[in-house]
Design a protein around this motif. Structure first.
Motif, PDB file in Angstrom:
ATOM      1  N   MET A  62       0.657  -1.506   0.045  1.00  0.00           N
ATOM      2  CA  MET A  62       0.014   0.002  -0.196  1.00  0.00           C
ATOM      3  C   MET A  62       1.036   0.978  -0.615  1.00  0.00           C
ATOM      4  O   MET A  62       1.973   1.124   0.669  1.00  0.00           O
ATOM      5  CB  MET A  62      -0.863  -0.069   1.456  1.00  0.00           C
ATOM      6  CG  MET A  62      -1.750   1.334   0.809  1.00  0.00           C
ATOM      7  SD  MET A  62      -3.157   1.019   2.579  1.00  0.00           S
ATOM      8  CE  MET A  62      -3.913  -0.288   2.174  1.00  0.00           C
ATOM      9  N   ARG A  63       0.254   2.411  -0.855  1.00  0.00           N
ATOM     10  CA  ARG A  63       1.658   3.532  -0.485  1.00  0.00           C
ATOM     11  C   ARG A  63       0.536   4.255   0.081  1.00  0.00           C
ATOM     12  O   ARG A  63      -1.172   4.038   0.127  1.00  0.00           O
ATOM     13  CB  ARG A  63       1.387   4.117  -2.245  1.00  0.00           C
ATOM     14  CG  ARG A  63       2.336   3.783  -3.607  1.00  0.00           C
ATOM     15  CD  ARG A  63       1.975   4.259  -4.801  1.00  0.00           C
ATOM     16  NE  ARG A  63       3.354   4.377  -5.306  1.00  0.00           N
ATOM     17  CZ  ARG A  63       3.322   4.770  -6.777  1.00  0.00           C
ATOM     18  NH1 ARG A  63       2.304   5.836  -6.765  1.00  0.00           N
ATOM     19  NH2 ARG A  63       4.497   4.863  -7.238  1.00  0.00           N
ATOM     20  N   THR A  64       1.294   5.022   0.419  1.00  0.00           N
ATOM     21  CA  THR A  64       0.647   5.683   1.533  1.00  0.00           C
ATOM     22  C   THR A  64       1.126   7.170   2.216  1.00  0.00           C
ATOM     23  O   THR A  64       2.570   7.471   1.594  1.00  0.00           O
ATOM     24  CB  THR A  64       1.052   5.365   3.649  1.00  0.00           C
ATOM     25  OG1 THR A  64       2.557   5.070   3.642  1.00  0.00           O
ATOM     26  CG2 THR A  64       0.367   4.542   3.331  1.00  0.00           C
ATOM     27  N   ALA A  65       0.623   8.251   1.656  1.00  0.00           N
ATOM     28  CA  ALA A  65       0.983  10.367   1.852  1.00  0.00           C
ATOM     29  C   ALA A  65       0.497  10.316   3.236  1.00  0.00           C
ATOM     30  O   ALA A  65      -0.370  10.479   4.153  1.00  0.00           O
ATOM     31  CB  ALA A  65       0.572  10.769   0.720  1.00  0.00           C
ATOM     32  N   HIS A  66       1.837  11.651   3.921  1.00  0.00           N
ATOM     33  CA  HIS A  66       1.610  12.477   5.160  1.00  0.00           C
ATOM     34  C   HIS A  66       1.684  14.307   4.076  1.00  0.00           C
ATOM     35  O   HIS A  66       2.151  14.043   3.601  1.00  0.00           O
ATOM     36  CB  HIS A  66       2.498  11.903   5.986  1.00  0.00           C
ATOM     37  CG  HIS A  66       2.332  10.390   6.038  1.00  0.00           C
ATOM     38  ND1 HIS A  66       2.835   9.388   5.550  1.00  0.00           N
ATOM     39  CD2 HIS A  66       2.100   9.964   7.578  1.00  0.00           C
ATOM     40  CE1 HIS A  66       3.041   8.360   6.025  1.00  0.00           C
ATOM     41  NE2 HIS A  66       2.651   8.448   7.268  1.00  0.00           N
ATOM     42  N   ARG A  67       0.892  14.190   5.244  1.00  0.00           N
ATOM     43  CA  ARG A  67       1.033  16.045   4.915  1.00  0.00           C
ATOM     44  C   ARG A  67       2.178  16.592   5.404  1.00  0.00           C
ATOM     45  O   ARG A  67       2.653  15.727   6.403  1.00  0.00           O
ATOM     46  CB  ARG A  67      -0.777  16.353   5.443  1.00  0.00           C
ATOM     47  CG  ARG A  67      -1.564  16.286   5.601  1.00  0.00           C
ATOM     48  CD  ARG A  67      -2.609  16.422   6.978  1.00  0.00           C
ATOM     49  NE  ARG A  67      -2.744  18.041   6.297  1.00  0.00           N
ATOM     50  CZ  ARG A  67      -3.388  19.176   5.936  1.00  0.00           C
ATOM     51  NH1 ARG A  67      -4.161  18.506   5.148  1.00  0.00           N
ATOM     52  NH2 ARG A  67      -3.096  20.201   6.577  1.00  0.00           N
ATOM     53  N   VAL A  68       2.017  17.695   4.686  1.00  0.00           N
ATOM     54  CA  VAL A  68       3.723  18.619   5.675  1.00  0.00           C
ATOM     55  C   VAL A  68       4.273  18.490   6.632  1.00  0.00           C
ATOM     56  O   VAL A  68       5.308  18.202   6.960  1.00  0.00           O
ATOM     57  CB  VAL A  68       3.850  19.438   4.419  1.00  0.00           C
ATOM     58  CG1 VAL A  68       5.265  20.626   5.071  1.00  0.00           C
ATOM     59  CG2 VAL A  68       3.437  19.708   3.375  1.00  0.00           C
ATOM     60  N   GLU A  69       3.010  19.073   7.338  1.00  0.00           N
ATOM     61  CA  GLU A  69       3.120  19.470   9.016  1.00  0.00           C
ATOM     62  C   GLU A  69       4.144  17.962   9.649  1.00  0.00           C
ATOM     63  O   GLU A  69       4.659  17.851  10.460  1.00  0.00           O
ATOM     64  CB  GLU A  69       2.108  19.720   9.375  1.00  0.00           C
ATOM     65  CG  GLU A  69       1.890  19.515  10.807  1.00  0.00           C
ATOM     66  CD  GLU A  69       0.234  20.066  12.065  1.00  0.00           C
ATOM     67  OE1 GLU A  69       0.851  20.429  12.786  1.00  0.00           O
ATOM     68  OE2 GLU A  69      -0.097  20.232  11.576  1.00  0.00           O
ATOM     69  N   THR A  70       3.463  16.870   9.641  1.00  0.00           N
ATOM     70  CA  THR A  70       3.911  15.937   9.732  1.00  0.00           C
ATOM     71  C   THR A  70       5.140  15.262   9.311  1.00  0.00           C
ATOM     72  O   THR A  70       5.603  14.712  10.157  1.00  0.00           O
ATOM     73  CB  THR A  70       2.719  14.619   8.785  1.00  0.00           C
ATOM     74  OG1 THR A  70       1.537  14.997   9.299  1.00  0.00           O
ATOM     75  CG2 THR A  70       2.968  13.036   9.248  1.00  0.00           C
TER      76      THR A  70
END
Length: 479
Positions: free
Chosen positions: A1-9
């Protein structure tokens, strides 16, 4: 699974990791991965003598580009930096000069003959489009024959939302670090990113367990798909009710029923005025004159495709089983009616229908797809599958937004959404949670379209439905 995170994280994870590392250690790791990707793009034996141009901004992305440029220069590439900010990263600049790289006086001269351009102008913290004074340089880069490689994110796109508010530099390849960023997976920014390459810089242990976005892959979908056992019968496999079609649009009913049958439903009960067309195409369908609550037991309903002004939406929403609402069923849908339901609801609008439900322009939905799907889920208390060039799925209880990675432009054809509704409805009837049913349906639907169009171009919705069995087998074989 590809996952993405916000800039703050990402920023917080980087800070936690850097606390135990020497200064610039993460930048050096990122630059090493970036340089390796550039070498592979140039090809074996072609790094020596290659002409590489660095477009360098004032942030860390500019430092990544400079350190990567120094590595390429040490391997014999001719590397020229175009400085596009008042200040550049001092360590990276010193490393480039020490490796034999040079600083351009005229940005356009090296771009005219470049083999590869590294975009290090703005990074994940950038907001809005590129500065006007930078635009002529980026247009020259894009107008050249060079391969354009973005550092972490194409300059000018929003990392968190996928929005492109102004001019941006379209990349052929984006090399991103630590984790994917939401904007790399969601249009319109996704179209600027090109092919994606993820470089591990050690952030994994510092990132939270729940990402902001996730994209399922074969093994994830295979794990969720229902498989009948020896004790299964048509009722245990799930019975789907379909309220669709009209005298004007009988084909919508046929396609929704076909999507359901090919999606694994044990049986399909059809209610509506297109019974003759449905039976002619699919004699295994159980038809009923209505109303829906008299049609017999079902585990889920699909309502709306080709319904026109016909009845059925309120009656189906009054049931106590999961309901998928699509197409004409979405017109004027009352959020209070949906929120009052005791069973789950899945809404499947395209951008125009989403815009009508939100009371905004279609362009606003298309420009900010993440915001739109989240707002719809919150407003209706429902799971939402927002169709389009990037199909998104989001539930009313939060969690990651699901981004569908499959599909093709040939899916933009009449009736394909009806097939998707039937397919997702069959998975609801089989007992999948709405987020999983919607995500798996979108994934299989996209794969089927690829199979049907491969080597031949345009396809019909019926052909997409016909390819669903092959897509299902592909997923299970690749798990």
């Amino acid at each position: 699974m590809r996952t993405a995170h916000r800039v703050e994280t990402v920023r917080a994870a980087e800070a936690a990791l850097m606390a135990g590392l020497p200064e610039d250690a993460l930048m050096v790791r990122a630059a090493a991965g970036l340089a390796a990707a550039c070498c592979s793009l140039l090809g074996k034996g072609r790094v020596y003598g290659a002409r590489v141009v660095l477009l360098v901004g004032g942030g860390d992305n500019g430092g990544d580009a400079l350190y990567a440029g120094a590595r390429l220069a040490r391997r014999g590439a001719g590397v020229t930096a175009v400085l596009l900010a008042a200040r550049a990263h001092e360590g990276g600049l010193a490393a480039l000069r020490a490796a034999g790289g040079r600083i351009a006086d005229d940005p356009f001269e090296p771009l005219a003959t470049a083999d590869l351009v590294i975009d290090g102008i703005t990074g994940i913290g950038g907001r809005g489009g590129l500065r006007p004074d930078v635009v002529p340089v980026t247009r020259a880069a894009r107008g050249s024959d060079a391969v354009v490689v973005a550092v972490d994110l194409p300059s000018g796109v929003d990392a968190d939302t996928g929005e492109v508010a102004g001019e941006a530099l379209r990349a052929d390849v984006t090399v991103t670090f630590g984790t994917y960023k939401p904007g790399l997976l969601v249009d319109p920014a996704r179209e600027y990113a090109g092919a994606l390459r993820l470089v591990d810089i050690g952030l994994g242990a510092e990132l939270p367990g729940v990402p902001d976005l996730e994209a399922l892959q074969h093994q994830d979908v295979a794990r969720l798909l229902p498989v009948p056992g020896a004790e299964s019968d048509k009722y245990r496999r799930g019975v789907l009710g379909v309220v669709a079609g009209s005298a004007r649009y009988p084909g919508a009913a046929v396609l929704a029923v076909e999507g359901a049958l090919r999606g694994g439903a044990g049986a399909v009960r059809y209610v509506g005025p297109a019974a003759d067309a449905v039976i002619a195409r699919h004699p295994e369908t159980l038809v009923h004159a209505g109303p829906p609550d008299k049609a017999g037991r079902v585990q889920a309903w699909v309502v709306g495709p080709g319904l026109g002004e016909g009845p059925g939406v309120a009656e189906v929403l009054a049931s106590e089983v999961p309901v998928l609402v699509d197409a004409d069923g979405l017109r004027g849908l009352d959020p209070a009616l949906v929120r009052a339901r005791s069973a789950p609801t899945l809404l499947t609008p395209h951008a125009g229908e989403a815009a009508a439900l939100l009371g905004v322009a279609r362009e606003e939905v298309e420009a900010g797809r993440l915001a739109a799907v989240r707002e719809l889920a919150a407003r209706f208390g429902a799971t939402v599958l927002l169709k389009g060039s990037t199909t998104l799925v989001y539930g009313p209880d939060g969690g990651p937004v699901r981004v569908n990675p499959t599909g093709t432009g040939w899916l933009a054809t009449a009736g394909s959404g009806d097939v998707l509704s039937g397919l997702a409805g069959s998975l609801l009837a089989a007992g999948l949670l709405p987020v999983d049913a919607a995500s798996c349906a979108a994934y299989l639907h996209g794969l089927a379209a690829r199979r049907a169009s491969e080597g031949r171009g345009p396809v019909t919705a019926s052909e997409v439905a016909g390819a669903l069995g092959g897509a299902w087998r592909d997923v299970r074989a690749g798990a």
